[in-house]
Design a protein around this motif. Structure first.
Motif, short mmCIF file in Angstrom:
data_model
loop_
_atom_site.label_atom_id
_atom_site.label_comp_id
_atom_site.label_asym_id
_atom_site.label_seq_id
_atom_site.Cartn_x
_atom_site.Cartn_y
_atom_site.Cartn_z
N VAL A 10 0.85 -1.19 0.00
CA VAL A 10 0.00 0.00 0.00
C VAL A 10 0.88 1.24 0.00
N ASP A 11 0.28 2.35 -0.40
CA ASP A 11 0.95 3.65 -0.38
C ASP A 11 0.27 4.48 0.71
N VAL A 12 1.05 4.95 1.68
CA VAL A 12 0.50 5.57 2.88
C VAL A 12 0.76 7.07 2.89
N PHE A 13 -0.18 7.81 3.46
CA PHE A 13 -0.15 9.26 3.55
C PHE A 13 -0.31 9.92 2.18
N LEU A 52 1.49 -9.04 10.39
CA LEU A 52 0.35 -9.04 11.29
C LEU A 52 0.27 -10.38 12.00
N LEU A 53 0.00 -10.32 13.29
CA LEU A 53 -0.01 -11.49 14.16
C LEU A 53 -1.19 -11.42 15.11
N PRO A 54 -1.62 -12.56 15.68
CA PRO A 54 -2.67 -12.51 16.70
C PRO A 54 -2.17 -11.73 17.92
N PRO A 55 -3.03 -10.94 18.54
CA PRO A 55 -2.58 -10.17 19.70
C PRO A 55 -2.35 -11.06 20.91
N SER A 83 -0.81 -0.94 8.13
CA SER A 83 -1.16 -2.24 8.71
C SER A 83 -2.63 -2.28 9.12
N ALA A 84 -3.14 -1.16 9.65
CA ALA A 84 -4.56 -1.10 10.00
C ALA A 84 -5.42 -1.26 8.75
N HIS A 85 -5.03 -0.60 7.68
CA HIS A 85 -5.77 -0.76 6.41
C HIS A 85 -5.74 -2.21 5.96
N ALA A 86 -4.57 -2.85 6.01
CA ALA A 86 -4.45 -4.24 5.58
C ALA A 86 -5.28 -5.17 6.44
N VAL A 270 -4.66 6.02 2.74
CA VAL A 270 -3.93 4.81 2.36
C VAL A 270 -4.45 4.36 1.01
N THR A 271 -3.55 4.23 0.04
CA THR A 271 -3.92 3.84 -1.31
C THR A 271 -3.37 2.43 -1.58
N PRO A 272 -4.26 1.43 -1.77
CA PRO A 272 -3.77 0.07 -2.04
C PRO A 272 -3.22 -0.07 -3.46
N LEU A 273 -2.14 -0.82 -3.61
CA LEU A 273 -1.53 -1.02 -4.92
C LEU A 273 -1.44 -2.49 -5.32
N ILE A 274 -1.07 -3.36 -4.38
CA ILE A 274 -0.87 -4.79 -4.69
C ILE A 274 -1.61 -5.62 -3.64
#
Length: 280
Positions: A10-13, A52-55, A83-86, A270-274
Motif C-alpha cells: 500500500v501507499d500511505v499518507f 500481522l499477528l494474533p494479539p 497495517s490497519a488498512h491491511a 492509504v492507497t492500495p496497490l498490490i
C-alpha cells in the motif's frame, strides 16, 4: 516449510498512487520467526515491512512487528496506518466500533477512521525537551551542512524510534537541504519549517535515517507524531494543520494533524496497490 501468505502493498499518507510511502504487509505473519521477517524486509527493500499477528493483549485487535531493511522498530507511523488498512481489507474486525487497537513493541496504539482516512493517536514521548549536548548539536549542524545558528530549535521528539527534531526558518530552507549522511551517522533526524501563511500545507517535513538503510524517508508518521506533540505543546503549531513531506523526493505525502481533547491524531490516506500472496 514455506507457505502462501496473504500480502498487500500500500501507499500511505497519500490519495495518489506512487506519491506516498510504500509499505509491504504480510497479513498472515504467524509462524514466521524473526530471522525470516528480517530477511523478507531486506528483500522488499522498502523503508518498512510489517507482519500481522494474533494479539497477546486482550484489548488489541491485532499485533504488528515492524522491520526496516536494517532491523526492527518498536513503533512507526506509516506502518501503523498501512497495517490497519491491511487488517481491515483482509477481513479483520474491530472489537470496538469505530476504533482499532494495535499492539506493537511500545504497547497499544489507538486508530480511528476519519471518513476515508485512518488516524492514530500520537503515543507519548519517551524523551522530549531541548537537546543541550554540544557534541550532538554540532553533529546535527554538520549533517545538515548548516551553521548551528540556523537551527532555531533542536529537540528530542522520541516516541520509540529515537527522533531528534530540527526547526528551520521556513519550508524553503527545509527543501534546500543536501545532507551529509556520513556525518549523520548515529542520528535519526527530522527537520521542519513553516510554509508562508495561506499555503494549503502549514509545514514542510523531511526525515533522515541513514543508519536504518533509509537515507531519506518519504513520509514519516512517528516523526510527525513527535513533532505535533512538541509544536502544539509549545504554541508553535495550531490544533489542526497539514504537513507536507516527500516533496524533495518527488512524492506528495500529506499528514493531517488534529488535537482533540487530550489526544493528538495523526491521519492520512492509504492507497492500495498490490493484493495477493507471497511464499514464505
Amino acid at each position: 516449510m514455506a507457505q502462501l501468505r496473504r500480502f498487500l502493498q500500500v501507499d500511505v499518507f497519500t490519495d495518489q498512487a506512487l506519491k506516498g510511502n510504500a509499505l509491504a504487509v504480510v497479513v498472515d505473519g504467524e509462524g514466521l520467526d524473526e530471522a525470516q521477517m528480517a530477511a523478507f524486509a531486506r528483500w522488499t527493500n522498502l523503508s518498512e515491512t510489517t507482519f500481522l499477528l494474533p494479539p497477546t493483549d486482550a484489548a488489541a485487535d491485532y499485533r504488528v512487528r515492524i522491520f526496516t531493511p536494517n532491523g526492527e522498530l518498536p513503533f512507526a507511523g506509516h506502518p501503523t496506518l498501512g497495517s490497519a488498512h491491511a487488517f481491515l481489507a483482509s477481513g479483520g474486525d474491530a472489537k470496538k466500533p469505530g476504533e482499532l487497537v494495535q499492539q506493537c513493541a511500545i504497547g497499544l496504539v489507538r486508530i480511528k477512521r476519519e471518513g476515508a482516512r485512518l488516524a492514530f493517536a500520537a503515543p507519548p514521548l519517551k524523551r522530549g525537551g531541548p537537546i543541550e549536548d554540544a557534541a550532538l548539536r554540532a553533529q546535527a549542524a554538520r549533517a545538515l551542512r548548516l551553521a548551528e545558528a540556523e537551527l532555531l530549535d533542536l529537540q528530542w521528539v522520541d516516541n520509540g524510534p529515537g527522533w531528534m527534531a530540527v526547526r528551520l526558518k521556513d519550508a524553503a530552507a527545509v527543501l534546500a537541504l543536501r545532507p551529509d549522511f556520513v556525518a549523520m551517522k548515529g542520528l535519526k533526524l527530522g527537520v521542519i519549517g513553516a510554509h508562508p501563511a495561506g499555503a494549503p500545507e502549514q509545514f514542510e517535513v523531511r526525515a533522515f535515517v541513514p543508519d536504518l538503510g533509509v537515507p531519506e524517508d518519504p513520509v514519516t508518521g512517528s516523526l510527525n507524531a513527535g513533532l505535533a506533540l512538541w509544536l502544539q505543546g509549545s504554541g508553535l503549531a495550531p490544533e489542526r494543520y497539514v504537513a507536507a513531506q516527500g516533496t524533495a523526493m518527488g512524492r506528495a505525502g500529506r499528514v493531517h494533524v488534529a488535537r482533540v481533547g487530550a489526544d493528538t491524531w495523526i491521519g492520512g490516506d492509504v492507497t492500495p496497490l498490490i493484493h495477493g500472496q507471497v511464499r514464505l
